[in-house]
Design a protein around this motif. Structure first.
Motif, PDB file in Angstrom:
ATOM      1  N   ALA A  74     -33.859  39.867 -15.807  1.00 32.88           N
ATOM      2  CA  ALA A  74     -34.326  40.201 -17.154  1.00 32.88           C
ATOM      3  C   ALA A  74     -33.197  40.761 -18.020  1.00 32.88           C
ATOM      4  N   ALA A  75     -32.255  41.499 -17.399  1.00 33.32           N
ATOM      5  CA  ALA A  75     -31.211  42.181 -18.179  1.00 33.32           C
ATOM      6  C   ALA A  75     -30.008  41.290 -18.464  1.00 33.32           C
ATOM      7  N   VAL A  76     -29.489  40.618 -17.416  1.00 34.82           N
ATOM      8  CA  VAL A  76     -28.232  39.878 -17.589  1.00 34.82           C
ATOM      9  C   VAL A  76     -28.344  38.411 -17.196  1.00 34.82           C
ATOM     10  N   GLY A  77     -29.485  37.992 -16.668  1.00 32.80           N
ATOM     11  CA  GLY A  77     -29.661  36.600 -16.289  1.00 32.80           C
ATOM     12  C   GLY A  77     -29.561  36.374 -14.791  1.00 32.80           C
ATOM     13  N   LEU A 111     -33.379  30.714 -11.621  1.00 38.23           N
ATOM     14  CA  LEU A 111     -32.335  30.052 -12.403  1.00 38.23           C
ATOM     15  C   LEU A 111     -32.685  28.576 -12.601  1.00 38.23           C
ATOM     16  N   VAL A 112     -33.194  27.947 -11.545  1.00 32.98           N
ATOM     17  CA  VAL A 112     -33.600  26.540 -11.645  1.00 32.98           C
ATOM     18  C   VAL A 112     -34.821  26.390 -12.545  1.00 32.98           C
ATOM     19  N   ALA A 165     -33.590  42.048  -8.324  1.00 29.41           N
ATOM     20  CA  ALA A 165     -33.428  40.711  -8.898  1.00 29.41           C
ATOM     21  C   ALA A 165     -34.222  40.572 -10.191  1.00 29.41           C
ATOM     22  N   GLY A 166     -35.436  41.126 -10.193  1.00 29.79           N
ATOM     23  CA  GLY A 166     -36.255  41.057 -11.397  1.00 29.79           C
ATOM     24  C   GLY A 166     -35.602  41.754 -12.567  1.00 29.79           C
ATOM     25  N   PHE A 167     -35.085  42.960 -12.331  1.00 30.52           N
ATOM     26  CA  PHE A 167     -34.432  43.704 -13.408  1.00 30.52           C
ATOM     27  C   PHE A 167     -33.117  43.035 -13.820  1.00 30.52           C
ATOM     28  N   LEU A 168     -32.329  42.574 -12.838  1.00 28.54           N
ATOM     29  CA  LEU A 168     -31.057  41.932 -13.163  1.00 28.54           C
ATOM     30  C   LEU A 168     -31.275  40.640 -13.954  1.00 28.54           C
ATOM     31  N   ASP A 176     -44.095  38.173 -15.749  1.00 28.89           N
ATOM     32  CA  ASP A 176     -42.649  38.121 -15.937  1.00 28.89           C
ATOM     33  C   ASP A 176     -41.915  38.292 -14.610  1.00 28.89           C
ATOM     34  N   ALA A 177     -40.574  38.200 -14.675  1.00 26.01           N
ATOM     35  CA  ALA A 177     -39.753  38.265 -13.458  1.00 26.01           C
ATOM     36  C   ALA A 177     -39.858  39.624 -12.775  1.00 26.01           C
ATOM     37  N   ALA A 178     -39.990  40.708 -13.555  1.00 25.11           N
ATOM     38  CA  ALA A 178     -40.098  42.033 -12.956  1.00 25.11           C
ATOM     39  C   ALA A 178     -41.377  42.160 -12.133  1.00 25.11           C
ATOM     40  N   THR A 179     -42.489  41.635 -12.646  1.00 28.52           N
ATOM     41  CA  THR A 179     -43.746  41.676 -11.895  1.00 28.52           C
ATOM     42  C   THR A 179     -43.640  40.860 -10.622  1.00 28.52           C
TER      43      THR A 179
END
Length: 453
Positions: free
Chosen positions: A184-187, A57-58, A179-182, A281-284
């Motif tokens: 990417a999906a909703v922030g 987020l930061v 966390a990666g999926f969340l 990306d965040a998921a990786t």
């Protein structure tokens, strides 16, 4: 934790045939421990979501590695300041109620993040949130460690710690993926709100758990000692003095203080390396951190056997070597699968060390001192963490992650050398049977034949 403080006649306890807690059976049939375990399992998964979501987020709001590092610094510094008095609070109040209050407050704070973020990114709010959650987390974590000996029989203590560590490992495995999926999906802001919901579930589960405490109430010993020695002595000095008098806890605290200089900033370096340097990306990134959870899970199940075979000292020193090599390798590798493997290696070592050191403190410390000893231990060795996180992230921003990671790995190897020159090197402590008392445990440790973890 000594049997003297837990089950000796005169402490208001009725020892069963297994000389354990009154009414406590084996872990599989211990309702209080299992409710506690399951409730914390969900909370740990949520906490692992925040571990990734807050830095992201930061980073997404500022694009700055330094700002991300500063959040880590605020979190660590708040924990250190709170740790000075947390043990005193835990030893004087009802531990179960304190944990419930901390969970409820954290749930409300994290749940408010997406609502506050609707008005636009405000980084200063994250600093305030991080500080408040840090205070609550430290109070909860100290109470959490002191609660375990009040939930299980002495002979089940190592197994209970292993199960709780395995829960942490599973949370570390699943949380970052979620966390990666969340994110990417909703922030990332809504990912933090999910963590807040898990704290509310944890608070509800604690309402069904009964803790055993010695007769006289949780604050009786602390109040008497406080009247004799003053507030400052009770808040910190008592716990530190106990640590310094113990022949193994003393070098362990010193070396771990040096190691924490690297460990606290290592997560920020890992996140920046994978996302910024390698462009993933965040998921990786979630999968990479989840690999660390797999390593932690393996260590949690293997810790008991490894400690029995090799002893406390060898297990802890090996963990330092594994972490140092993993940090160095992570910083120079451009292969995401290799970085994931190295993350698993580092978490295996740190979890192995954590199970051993937590059990050691619980077994040798009387119940009425356990909060202060735990708090002093964490406060001292965490003191270098914020400094380390700030230094590592600033240097990495200027010179790059590879150079800083190699320097961090070399520093860990120097700590290993220091450990080999300390009493930890020859320690064969690791037999499963708990000591008859804190005093006998200390004598046994000096003689090299103590039976505690």
């Amino acid at each position: 934790m000594s049997r003297r403080a837990r089950g000796r006649p005169g402490h208001g306890e009725r020892a069963d045939e297994d000389h354990g807690r009154p009414g406590r059976g084996p872990l599989g049939r211990n309702k209080d421990f299992n409710v506690f375990w399951l409730g914390q399992a969900l909370s740990v998964i949520g906490g692992s979501v925040s571990l990734l979501a807050l830095p992201l987020l930061v980073l997404h709001a500022t694009g700055s590695l330094v700002q991300m590092g500063l959040v880590t610094v605020v979190s660590a510094a708040t924990g250190i300041v709170t740790g000075v008095f947390a043990g005193y609070v835990v030893d004087r109040v009802d531990r179960r109620r304190l944990m419930i209050v901390c969970d409820l407050a954290r749930g409300l704070l994290l749940g408010a993040v997406p609502l506050l973020w609707l008005a636009g990114p405000r980084i200063w709010l994250l600093y305030v949130l991080t500080a408040l959650v840090g205070v609550l987390k430290t109070l909860f974590d100290v109470a959490y460690v002191t609660a375990v000996p009040n939930l299980v029989r002495p002979q089940d203590l190592t197994a209970a710690n292993g199960r709780l560590m395995s829960t942490f490992a599973v949370g570390t495995l699943l949380g970052p993926v979620a966390a990666g999926f969340l994110t990417a999906a909703v922030g990332a802001d809504w990912a933090l709100a999910v963590d807040g919901a898990t704290f509310l579930v944890s608070a509800a589960s604690l309402g069904w758990v009964r803790f055993d405490r010695p007769a006289g109430g949780p604050d009786a010993d602390a109040a008497r000692a406080g009247a004799r020695g003053g507030m400052l002595r009770e808040v910190f000095v008592v716990g530190f003095r106990f640590l310094w008098a113990h022949p193994l806890l003393r070098p362990l605290t010193v070396l771990l203080t040096l190691l924490t200089f690297v460990t606290m900033g290592a997560t920020d370096l890992l996140i920046y390396r994978v996302q910024h340097d390698l462009g993933q990306d965040a998921a990786t990134l979630g999968y990479v951190i989840a690999a660390g959870g797999a390593g932690a899970l393996l260590a949690a199940f293997a810790a008991g056997t490894l400690r029995r075979v090799f002893g406390f000292g060898a297990c802890w020193l090996a963990s330092v070597a594994m972490f140092g090599l993993a940090v160095a390798g992570t910083g120079v590798s451009r292969s995401v699968p290799l970085i994931a493997v190295l993350t698993a290696v580092s978490m295996f070592g740190l979890t192995l060390a954590g199970v051993c050191s937590m059990t050691l403190r619980q077994e040798v410390t009387p119940d009425h001192l356990l909060g202060r000893v735990t708090s002093a231990f964490w406060t001292v060795h965490n003191a270098s963490g914020p400094v380390g996180a700030a230094v590592l992230t600033l240097l990495a921003a200027r010179h790059g992650v590879p150079v800083v990671s190699l320097a961090g790995g070399a520093f860990c190897l120097l700590i290993l050398v220091g450990g080999l020159l300390s009493p930890l090197r020859g320690s064969r402590i690791g037999a499963a049977a708990p000591p008859a008392g804190a005093e006998s445990a200390q004598r046994g440790a000096r003689a090299g034949r103590s039976t505690h973890a």
